[in-house]
Design an enzyme around this catalytic site. Structure first.
Site, PDB file in Angstrom:
ATOM      1  N   TYR A   1      58.617  32.082  43.395  1.00 36.18           N
ATOM      2  CA  TYR A   1      57.794  32.406  44.567  1.00 36.18           C
ATOM      3  C   TYR A   1      57.709  33.909  44.758  1.00 36.18           C
ATOM      4  O   TYR A   1      56.609  34.474  44.887  1.00 36.18           O
ATOM      5  CB  TYR A   1      58.369  31.743  45.825  1.00 36.18           C
ATOM      6  CG  TYR A   1      57.751  32.305  47.089  1.00 36.18           C
ATOM      7  CD1 TYR A   1      56.420  32.072  47.395  1.00 36.18           C
ATOM      8  CD2 TYR A   1      58.502  33.084  47.965  1.00 36.18           C
ATOM      9  CE1 TYR A   1      55.840  32.604  48.543  1.00 36.18           C
ATOM     10  CE2 TYR A   1      57.939  33.619  49.115  1.00 36.18           C
ATOM     11  CZ  TYR A   1      56.612  33.381  49.399  1.00 36.18           C
ATOM     12  OH  TYR A   1      56.047  33.922  50.532  1.00 36.18           O
TER      13      TYR A   1
ATOM     14  N   SER B   1      55.344  39.115  50.794  1.00 34.27           N
ATOM     15  CA  SER B   1      56.602  38.588  51.328  1.00 34.27           C
ATOM     16  C   SER B   1      57.753  39.525  51.000  1.00 34.27           C
ATOM     17  O   SER B   1      57.757  40.203  49.960  1.00 34.27           O
ATOM     18  CB  SER B   1      56.875  37.210  50.714  1.00 34.27           C
ATOM     19  OG  SER B   1      58.200  36.795  50.962  1.00 34.27           O
TER      20      SER B   1
ATOM     21  N   LYS C   1      54.382  36.636  44.390  1.00 38.74           N
ATOM     22  CA  LYS C   1      53.944  37.577  45.419  1.00 38.74           C
ATOM     23  C   LYS C   1      53.910  39.006  44.877  1.00 38.74           C
ATOM     24  O   LYS C   1      52.986  39.781  45.182  1.00 38.74           O
ATOM     25  CB  LYS C   1      54.842  37.483  46.652  1.00 38.74           C
ATOM     26  CG  LYS C   1      54.604  36.233  47.476  1.00 38.74           C
ATOM     27  CD  LYS C   1      53.181  36.183  48.012  1.00 38.74           C
ATOM     28  CE  LYS C   1      52.900  34.992  48.886  1.00 38.74           C
ATOM     29  NZ  LYS C   1      51.507  34.963  49.390  1.00 38.74           N
TER      30      LYS C   1
END
Length: 323
Positions: free
Chosen positions: A141, A117, A145
């Site tokens: 988050y 991402s 990643k």
């Protein structure tokens, strides 16, 4: 060869399944169906229900389907939720990935494609974000990643896997109405929801150092995301030494105000004016991908423009909200 696609019944995953099967690749989907829907999958694609944290299920699926490559898409992906539940996000996204990699290595899988991402970059102060732009994620988050990219690279080096990590920017659109995004977490469906309720769409901050004062982002059609996965999968087949990290974007910035205007036009809600709300913490003024590396490495470029993204997304929204 056969590819196992984790999270293949989800929004992005089902588009990757569609692209790969239409290109003649054999596919098996592993999905816990927490957000996925079996109806998104072609009838002839095997669906194995299970979590990426279950090593026994992974071992069985890899063995029974004679899997040669893995496309790992399954992950939790809401930034705000990751702030509230960081331990859960690290468990699902990092431990889940570690378990999949361990099972893949044990099964002799030699190709591994990881969905990353643009959240790994955080708030880059650059006109175009390249793969060499420093990664400073601003949420658990994004951290998961980035940690996932490190893990994939290390496992690939240790176990002789060709690997690629694809950093998505802002995904929108749908290949067909049935495959539209069911969530209301990104700008396009959030504006659809507000307009459908007769409420003004919200623009969070109009005093950024940009031409119209609103944030600028790089939007990418989900069909282009899927075609990039297919191109990367083919590269992993051809190049057993591959260790790629690539942006998936169009290299073109669109402001939030411009995007909201296009959404109003496409949806026919031009009579509802947007409303400016306070800035959201952590929103950078501009995040636009450089797409040069993926064009050079994979010969890939995006095919769809912003209006096509919005038009296809609106058809999907109407299909799910016929009232």
């Amino acid at each position: 060869m056969t590819w196992m696609i984790t999270g293949g019944a989800g929004f992005i995953g089902s588009h990757v399944v569609k692209a790969m099967t239409e290109a003649g690749e054999r596919v098996v989907v592993l999905d816990d169906l927490s957000t996925g829907d079996p109806a998104r999958l072609p009838a002839d694609v095997p669906l194995e229900r299970g979590t990426v944290l279950d090593r026994a299920v992974l071992d069985r699926v890899l063995r029974e389907h004679m899997v040669d490559g893995v496309v790992h898409i399954a992950a939790k992906k809401q930034v705000g939720e990751s702030v509230e539940r960081p331990l859960w996000y690290y468990r699902e996204n990092v431990e889940g990935l570690r378990t999949v990699l361990e099972a893949a290595a044990g099964a002799g899988v030699r190709r591994f494609l990881f969905s990353s991402s643009a959240a790994v970059y955080g708030m880059p102060d650059v006109d175009l974000v390249t793969e060499q732009t420093p990664c400073e994620p601003m949420s658990p988050y994004g951290e998961t990643k980035l940690a996932g990219e490190w893990l994939v690279k290390a496992a690939g080096r240790a176990h002789g896997m060709a690997t690629a990590a694809l950093r998505y920017f802002n995904v929108a659109g749908a290949a067909t109405p049935e495959l539209g995004d069911p969530g209301v977490f990104n700008l396009v469906p959030m504006v659809f929801e507000r307009l459908s309720q007769g409420k003004p769409p919200l623009i969070f901050g109009a005093d950024y150092p940009t031409p119209d004062g609103t944030c600028i982002r790089d939007y990418i059609h989900v069909e282009d995301i899927a075609s990039a996965h297919l191109a990367a999968a083919h590269r992993l087949i051809e190049d057993p030494q591959a260790a790629l990290v690539l942006n998936i974007g169009r290299g073109e910035g669109v402001s939030v105000a411009e995007m909201v205007e296009i959404i109003r036009e496409v949806s026919g809600h031009t009579g509802i004016e947007p409303e400016v709300a306070p800035r959201r913490p952590g929103d950078p003024a501009r995040v636009v991908a450089s797409a040069e590396a993926i064009a050079k490495e994979l010969g890939w470029t995006a095919k769809h423009d912003v209006r096509q993204m919005v038009t296809s997304a609106w058809a999907g929204w109407q299909a799910r909200h016929p009232e």
